[in-house]
Design a protein around this motif. Sequence first.
Motif, PDB file in Angstrom:
ATOM      1  N   MET A 237     -11.058 -20.957   0.223  1.00 28.53           N
ATOM      2  CA  MET A 237     -10.725 -22.082   0.793  1.00 28.53           C
ATOM      3  C   MET A 237      -9.776 -22.386   1.865  1.00 28.53           C
ATOM      4  SD  MET A 237      -9.508 -25.075  -1.909  1.00 28.53           S
ATOM      5  CE  MET A 237      -7.840 -24.407  -2.840  1.00 28.53           C
ATOM      6  N   GLY A 238      -8.514 -21.450   1.796  1.00 34.62           N
ATOM      7  CA  GLY A 238      -7.715 -21.300   2.740  1.00 34.62           C
ATOM      8  C   GLY A 238      -6.969 -23.090   2.599  1.00 34.62           C
ATOM      9  N   SER A 239      -6.748 -23.551   3.847  1.00 29.18           N
ATOM     10  CA  SER A 239      -6.063 -24.847   3.956  1.00 29.18           C
ATOM     11  C   SER A 239      -6.852 -25.897   3.479  1.00 29.18           C
ATOM     12  CB  SER A 239      -5.578 -25.052   5.250  1.00 29.18           C
ATOM     13  OG  SER A 239      -6.379 -25.157   6.273  1.00 29.18           O
ATOM     14  N   GLY A 240      -8.383 -25.513   3.153  1.00 32.84           N
ATOM     15  CA  GLY A 240      -9.470 -26.689   3.099  1.00 32.84           C
ATOM     16  C   GLY A 240     -10.013 -27.518   4.135  1.00 32.84           C
ATOM     17  N   SER A 241      -9.960 -26.740   5.130  1.00 35.99           N
ATOM     18  CA  SER A 241     -10.249 -27.564   6.403  1.00 35.99           C
ATOM     19  C   SER A 241     -11.941 -27.345   6.411  1.00 35.99           C
ATOM     20  CB  SER A 241      -9.846 -26.684   7.720  1.00 35.99           C
ATOM     21  OG  SER A 241     -10.225 -25.437   7.708  1.00 35.99           O
ATOM     22  N   LEU A 242     -12.551 -26.253   5.843  1.00 34.87           N
ATOM     23  CA  LEU A 242     -13.992 -26.307   5.875  1.00 34.87           C
ATOM     24  C   LEU A 242     -14.709 -27.426   5.033  1.00 34.87           C
ATOM     25  CD1 LEU A 242     -15.159 -22.563   5.734  1.00 34.87           C
ATOM     26  CD2 LEU A 242     -16.433 -24.491   6.654  1.00 34.87           C
ATOM     27  N   LEU A 243     -14.029 -27.417   3.835  1.00 32.02           N
ATOM     28  CA  LEU A 243     -14.418 -28.351   2.935  1.00 32.02           C
ATOM     29  C   LEU A 243     -14.389 -29.835   3.481  1.00 32.02           C
ATOM     30  CD1 LEU A 243     -12.974 -27.184  -0.676  1.00 32.02           C
ATOM     31  CD2 LEU A 243     -15.416 -27.294   0.112  1.00 32.02           C
ATOM     32  N   LEU A 244     -13.210 -30.186   3.966  1.00 33.68           N
ATOM     33  CA  LEU A 244     -12.960 -31.534   4.405  1.00 33.68           C
ATOM     34  C   LEU A 244     -13.848 -31.899   5.668  1.00 33.68           C
ATOM     35  CD1 LEU A 244      -8.937 -31.510   4.336  1.00 33.68           C
ATOM     36  CD2 LEU A 244     -10.663 -32.967   3.298  1.00 33.68           C
ATOM     37  N   ASN A 245     -14.675 -30.885   6.207  1.00 35.55           N
ATOM     38  CA  ASN A 245     -15.625 -31.236   7.391  1.00 35.55           C
ATOM     39  C   ASN A 245     -16.586 -32.178   6.877  1.00 35.55           C
ATOM     40  OD1 ASN A 245     -15.323 -30.178  10.342  1.00 35.55           O
ATOM     41  ND2 ASN A 245     -14.462 -28.614   9.056  1.00 35.55           N
ATOM     42  N   PHE A 246     -16.928 -31.996   5.510  1.00 39.26           N
ATOM     43  CA  PHE A 246     -18.159 -32.642   4.614  1.00 39.26           C
ATOM     44  C   PHE A 246     -17.950 -34.274   4.753  1.00 39.26           C
ATOM     45  CE2 PHE A 246     -19.034 -28.449   3.380  1.00 39.26           C
ATOM     46  CZ  PHE A 246     -20.326 -28.336   3.392  1.00 39.26           C
ATOM     47  N   LYS A 247     -16.408 -34.474   4.605  1.00 37.29           N
ATOM     48  CA  LYS A 247     -16.178 -35.909   4.784  1.00 37.29           C
ATOM     49  C   LYS A 247     -16.378 -36.478   6.037  1.00 37.29           C
ATOM     50  CE  LYS A 247     -11.976 -38.496   3.487  1.00 37.29           C
ATOM     51  NZ  LYS A 247     -11.788 -39.562   4.608  1.00 37.29           N
ATOM     52  N   LYS A 248     -16.338 -35.612   7.181  1.00 32.78           N
ATOM     53  CA  LYS A 248     -16.597 -36.032   8.352  1.00 32.78           C
ATOM     54  C   LYS A 248     -17.913 -36.332   8.579  1.00 32.78           C
ATOM     55  CE  LYS A 248     -12.792 -33.824  10.816  1.00 32.78           C
ATOM     56  NZ  LYS A 248     -12.413 -32.806  11.669  1.00 32.78           N
ATOM     57  N   TYR A 249     -18.884 -35.547   8.411  1.00 32.07           N
ATOM     58  CA  TYR A 249     -20.128 -35.312   8.611  1.00 32.07           C
ATOM     59  C   TYR A 249     -21.221 -36.035   7.646  1.00 32.07           C
ATOM     60  CZ  TYR A 249     -17.966 -32.579  12.018  1.00 32.07           C
ATOM     61  OH  TYR A 249     -16.861 -32.273  13.293  1.00 32.07           O
ATOM     62  N   ILE A 250     -20.711 -36.304   6.426  1.00 34.20           N
ATOM     63  CA  ILE A 250     -21.754 -36.748   5.338  1.00 34.20           C
ATOM     64  C   ILE A 250     -22.448 -37.993   5.835  1.00 34.20           C
ATOM     65  CG2 ILE A 250     -19.895 -38.085   4.222  1.00 34.20           C
ATOM     66  CD1 ILE A 250     -22.850 -36.251   2.670  1.00 34.20           C
ATOM     67  N   ASN A 251     -21.923 -38.933   6.546  1.00 36.05           N
ATOM     68  CA  ASN A 251     -22.652 -39.946   6.955  1.00 36.05           C
ATOM     69  C   ASN A 251     -23.810 -39.648   7.960  1.00 36.05           C
ATOM     70  OD1 ASN A 251     -20.560 -41.757   5.902  1.00 36.05           O
ATOM     71  ND2 ASN A 251     -19.484 -41.900   7.708  1.00 36.05           N
ATOM     72  N   ASP A 252     -23.838 -38.557   8.573  1.00 42.52           N
ATOM     73  CA  ASP A 252     -25.026 -38.093   9.406  1.00 42.52           C
ATOM     74  C   ASP A 252     -26.218 -37.861   8.513  1.00 42.52           C
ATOM     75  OD1 ASP A 252     -23.146 -38.409  11.483  1.00 42.52           O
ATOM     76  OD2 ASP A 252     -22.798 -36.116  11.612  1.00 42.52           O
ATOM     77  N   VAL A 253     -26.168 -37.688   7.201  1.00 44.44           N
ATOM     78  CA  VAL A 253     -27.058 -37.390   6.254  1.00 44.44           C
ATOM     79  C   VAL A 253     -27.266 -38.479   5.313  1.00 44.44           C
ATOM     80  CG1 VAL A 253     -27.182 -34.997   6.698  1.00 44.44           C
ATOM     81  CG2 VAL A 253     -25.776 -35.850   4.849  1.00 44.44           C
ATOM     82  N   GLY A 254     -26.862 -39.503   5.568  1.00 42.34           N
ATOM     83  CA  GLY A 254     -27.249 -40.847   4.800  1.00 42.34           C
ATOM     84  C   GLY A 254     -26.312 -40.824   3.631  1.00 42.34           C
ATOM     85  N   GLY A 255     -25.245 -40.029   3.452  1.00 39.22           N
ATOM     86  CA  GLY A 255     -24.393 -40.208   2.411  1.00 39.22           C
ATOM     87  C   GLY A 255     -22.963 -40.950   2.622  1.00 39.22           C
ATOM     88  N   LYS A 256     -22.143 -40.969   1.696  1.00 36.53           N
ATOM     89  CA  LYS A 256     -20.925 -41.698   1.807  1.00 36.53           C
ATOM     90  C   LYS A 256     -19.958 -40.765   1.327  1.00 36.53           C
ATOM     91  CE  LYS A 256     -22.766 -46.310   0.479  1.00 36.53           C
ATOM     92  NZ  LYS A 256     -22.790 -47.216  -0.711  1.00 36.53           N
ATOM     93  N   GLU A 257     -18.847 -40.664   2.335  1.00 37.27           N
ATOM     94  CA  GLU A 257     -17.669 -39.578   1.976  1.00 37.27           C
ATOM     95  C   GLU A 257     -16.898 -40.066   0.542  1.00 37.27           C
ATOM     96  OE1 GLU A 257     -13.722 -41.664   3.914  1.00 37.27           O
ATOM     97  OE2 GLU A 257     -15.086 -41.107   5.337  1.00 37.27           O
ATOM     98  N   ASP A 258     -16.843 -41.069   0.030  1.00 36.49           N
ATOM     99  CA  ASP A 258     -16.589 -41.290  -1.373  1.00 36.49           C
ATOM    100  C   ASP A 258     -17.450 -40.463  -2.477  1.00 36.49           C
ATOM    101  OD1 ASP A 258     -14.301 -42.633  -0.594  1.00 36.49           O
ATOM    102  OD2 ASP A 258     -15.354 -44.641  -0.904  1.00 36.49           O
TER     103      ASP A 258
END
Length: 548
Positions: A237-258
């Motif tokens: 994961m390194g600094s976690g930036s790859l994982l944190l992108n899901f927080k940004k784009y989850i709304n695009d697929v009908g989800g919630k960041e929480d």
Amino acid sequence: MAETLTKTELEHALFSAADSLRSKMDANEYKDYLLGIIFYKYLSDKLLYQVGELIEGRTDLSLEECQKIYSANYKDEDLLDELKETLMYLVEPKHTFTYIFEEINGEARTEDGNIKTFQISDLADAFNDIEGTSEEFEGLFQDVQLYSQKLGINAQKQTDTISEVIKAIGKLKLISADGKSDALGDAYEYLIGQFASETGKKAGEFYTPQKVSELLTKLTLVGKKYPEELTVYDPAMGSGSLLLNFKKYINDVGGKEDNVIYYGQEINISTYNLAKMNMILHGVASGNQHLRHGDTLDEDWPPISQTMFDAVVMNPPYSHNWSANKGFLQDPRFSPYGVLAPKSKADFAFLLHGFYHLKNTGTMAIVLPHGVLFRGAAEGKIRKKLLENGSIDAVIGLPANLFYNTSIPTVILVLKKNKEKRDVMFIDASKGFEKKKNQNELREEDIQKILETYEKREDVDRYAHLAKYDEIEENDFNLNIPRYVDTFVPEPPVDLKKVASDLHDTDVEIEKNQKELVGMLKELTSDNRDVMDGLDAIIKELEAELHE
């Protein structure tokens, strides 16, 4: 106190705060100081605002006002229990960032009214306060080496250097009084990217460029809807930036960041701590993050009985050495393939680890060097098995020089389980980028073109080809992109008649110019006999050419 800064203002202010450290060490070292101290300020400010709300029921108080309230009520056990339960950490009033900032500016007072001056040990004690509160914060500040001689040759010099850093960010309002820090999370990500740019090859240990991260994340979300929980995993994961992108784009697929649950593992302890800070600064709830310091290949994690993932994303170290111990042939991650990735090239070991943890309905996207597409021996056998199972869904060639740690072109492999067909979508996106000062960078239009092509799964001239399994089999399971996508642009046909006509016109023009030249030469005169003899010779030669 000033209003909370915008993301852009924070980015520039935070990066400029490194000026007092740049002359003393390289970026790979001073990033630990700046990122650590910013994180400390964030935790301290959040605690003080929480105190103001708990004691006074107000969210409009300044940090200085909250500091006074905290100092006056610090012996209140109920307050401390509430803070620890809510925030998971504590720091004494005399160790808050606000108090230390006052010390540096000569504004802090001891209980008996004397002026309290800042010592480097005060910040060390503050770090110890936080790290000692809970397991979640244990060791977070271990890379902020406050007594390093790189800061100064003695304690006073070290104190002076750290004081400059603290003063540079002391007036920045990183979060609002209600605890929100949306801009800070993005600014922190920007800082990590800026340090990666400065550190060059060392950046490969902790950072994937943001546009590549965005592409990997979005590839795993194509065609999916996640109104409920989404589980994501990055085994390197390194600094976690790859994982944190899901927080940004989850709304695009009908989800919630929480509803995003993050799992990540990292072998480098410093980078692991950076990922923890990054998660916290992005507001990821502690119950939603499951991060582990460990060796992904040598010790499988998480247990398969615990969870499998909707999305797996990874940018592992390329052609990395690993043990390749024969005992791994019994490991369920690798045993179905009958062979192990070579000891000197762990690329397929990382791939198979991630793929093993993927749900049957999930999608995996991994960045690897092009060698995984065509190398033979054990890697060829693993690749063949994956293709026979229909596991490889797409091969996407990326431009060269996208990453800070290597200039080589790379490829994204997209994998799925239980596919109906065994076809593979090949995309040659190597020409789509913007050239920046040191690196190439994917543009938003480049990302969208890749995603749209991947989703449609249709041939695009000189860009993409949907290869059937039989075609791949005919190529001996070699996935080298040029075998499937012909990017050659033929030269336009030559019009021979037009070429002949142009040559004739040129000859006519040359003859005309020569005649004019002869006329001008004949008009020349000179008293020098040798000069005139030379001119006569030139004129005769030109006239002879005109008569031929």
